[in-house]
Scaffold this active site. Structure first.
Site, PDB file in Angstrom:
ATOM      1  N   SER A   9     132.390 104.284 129.565  1.00  0.00           N
ATOM      2  CA  SER A   9     132.969 104.051 128.260  1.00  0.00           C
ATOM      3  C   SER A   9     133.753 105.184 127.697  1.00  0.00           C
ATOM      4  O   SER A   9     133.057 106.192 127.464  1.00  0.00           O
ATOM      5  CB  SER A   9     131.695 103.678 127.328  1.00  0.00           C
ATOM      6  OG  SER A   9     132.152 103.886 125.817  1.00  0.00           O
ATOM      7  N   ASP A  36     135.783 100.237 124.394  1.00  0.00           N
ATOM      8  CA  ASP A  36     134.887  99.585 123.250  1.00  0.00           C
ATOM      9  C   ASP A  36     135.720  99.621 121.979  1.00  0.00           C
ATOM     10  O   ASP A  36     135.998 100.364 121.379  1.00  0.00           O
ATOM     11  CB  ASP A  36     133.794 100.798 122.794  1.00  0.00           C
ATOM     12  CG  ASP A  36     132.592 100.556 123.882  1.00  0.00           C
ATOM     13  OD1 ASP A  36     132.267  99.616 124.142  1.00  0.00           O
ATOM     14  OD2 ASP A  36     132.225 101.681 124.293  1.00  0.00           O
TER      15      ASP A  36
HETATM   16  C1  DX5 Z   1     127.943 101.194 122.123  1.00  0.00           C
HETATM   17  C2  DX5 Z   1     129.028 100.867 123.016  1.00  0.00           C
HETATM   18  C3  DX5 Z   1     128.800 101.640 124.317  1.00  0.00           C
HETATM   19  C4  DX5 Z   1     128.642 103.073 124.322  1.00  0.00           C
HETATM   20  C5  DX5 Z   1     127.637 103.505 125.279  1.00  0.00           C
HETATM   21  O1  DX5 Z   1     128.329 100.299 121.005  1.00  0.00           O
HETATM   22  O2  DX5 Z   1     129.059  99.314 123.397  1.00  0.00           O
HETATM   23  O3  DX5 Z   1     129.763 101.144 125.364  1.00  0.00           O
HETATM   24  O4  DX5 Z   1     129.937 103.680 124.296  1.00  0.00           O
HETATM   25  O5  DX5 Z   1     127.603 104.924 125.080  1.00  0.00           O
HETATM   26  P1  DX5 Z   1     126.267 105.601 125.758  1.00  0.00           P
HETATM   27  O6  DX5 Z   1     126.326 105.375 127.307  1.00  0.00           O
HETATM   28  O7  DX5 Z   1     126.591 106.987 125.406  1.00  0.00           O
HETATM   29  O8  DX5 Z   1     125.039 105.066 125.293  1.00  0.00           O
HETATM   30 ZN    ZN Z   2     130.354  98.816 125.157  1.00  0.00          ZN
END
Ligand code: DX5
Ligand code: ZN
Length: 220
Positions: A9, A36
């Site tokens: 992400s 995202d």
């Molecule tokens: C949260 C996002 C995720 C986030 C995940 O709202 O949808 O994709 O970037 O990040 P990590 O892996 O750090 O939890």
């Molecule tokens: Zn996400």
């Protein structure tokens, strides 16, 4: 053994160096690039729109997996497709006519995903599963990277997998939030086949090495 796809992400990358970060994660061997999209309404944070997806599209061939955390996502779907998205995932909580939005995405020849906040029951997607390509289970409350995985979500992933097995077509089970090398295997054993990982990958010094560690940990 299931083929597990890794979707870093970019929420956790260095946006001042976005082009370099995308190239580096591409060369590190990721399977998808997870984008995202947050509108400051559906979630408290604001991130990027189709314009940035368009820039990213020009520098990588990897499938762009766009997770729309926005109110009324159908307003934006066509713009994200025009910008080069390959998978568009929308929240059931944000759209009263989710199946129409899914049809809109598929009608443009792209893959459609549906996603649930941790507090939303799987029942809300049961009847639409035969029409989606991806079911995304949020394992943190969306809005920010770096939050801890909510432990009761393992059970939800297992139940989602059981639901998918009753559907007569391929539906990917994607999991997003708090995934690390330390819990990736448990997430995969619960039924996931796409792992979104933000801080774990972009917070590491060597993306390739981290992706390899994840693949080794899930037994690939
Ligand atoms: C949260 C996002 C995720 C986030 C995940 O709202 O949808 O994709 O970037 O990040 P990590 O892996 O750090 O939890
Ligand atoms: Zn996400």
């Amino acid at each position: 053994m299931v083929n597990v796809l890794i979707a870093p992400s970019i929420l956790s990358c260095n946006f001042l160096e976005l082009g370099r970060e995308i190239k580096e994660i591409d060369e590190a061997g990721c399977d998808l690039i997870h984008v995202d999209v947050m509108d400051g309404h559906f979630v408290p944070n604001i991130t990027v729109g189709p314009m940035i997806v368009d820039f990213i599209r020009n520098i990588t061939e990897k499938p762009l997996d766009c997770h729309l955390m926005v109110e009324r996502p159908y307003r934006l779907v066509k713009d994200f497709i025009k910008a080069g998205s390959d998978i568009i995932t929308v929240h059931v909580e944000s759209d009263a006519h989710i199946l129409r939005t899914i049809d809109m995405i598929k009608g443009e020849g792209k893959k459609a995903g549906v996603t649930l906040n941790p507090g939303t029951s799987l029942h809300s997607v049961e009847e639409i599963l035969p029409y989606v390509d991806v079911l995304l289970i949020m394992t943190v409350n969306p809005g920010f990277g770096g939050q801890p995985f909510i432990p009761s979500m393992y059970d939800k992933i297992k139940k989602a997998k059981d639901m998918i097995e009753k559907v007569n077509r391929k539906v990917h089970l994607e999991v997003d939030g708090g995934i690390k090398v330390s819990n990736a295997k448990k997430v995969v054993l619960s039924g996931a086949d796409i792992l979104v990982m933000g801080t774990e990958i972009f917070g590491s010094k060597n993306y390739k090495q981290k992706i390899t560690e994840v693949r080794n940990s899930v037994g690939e």
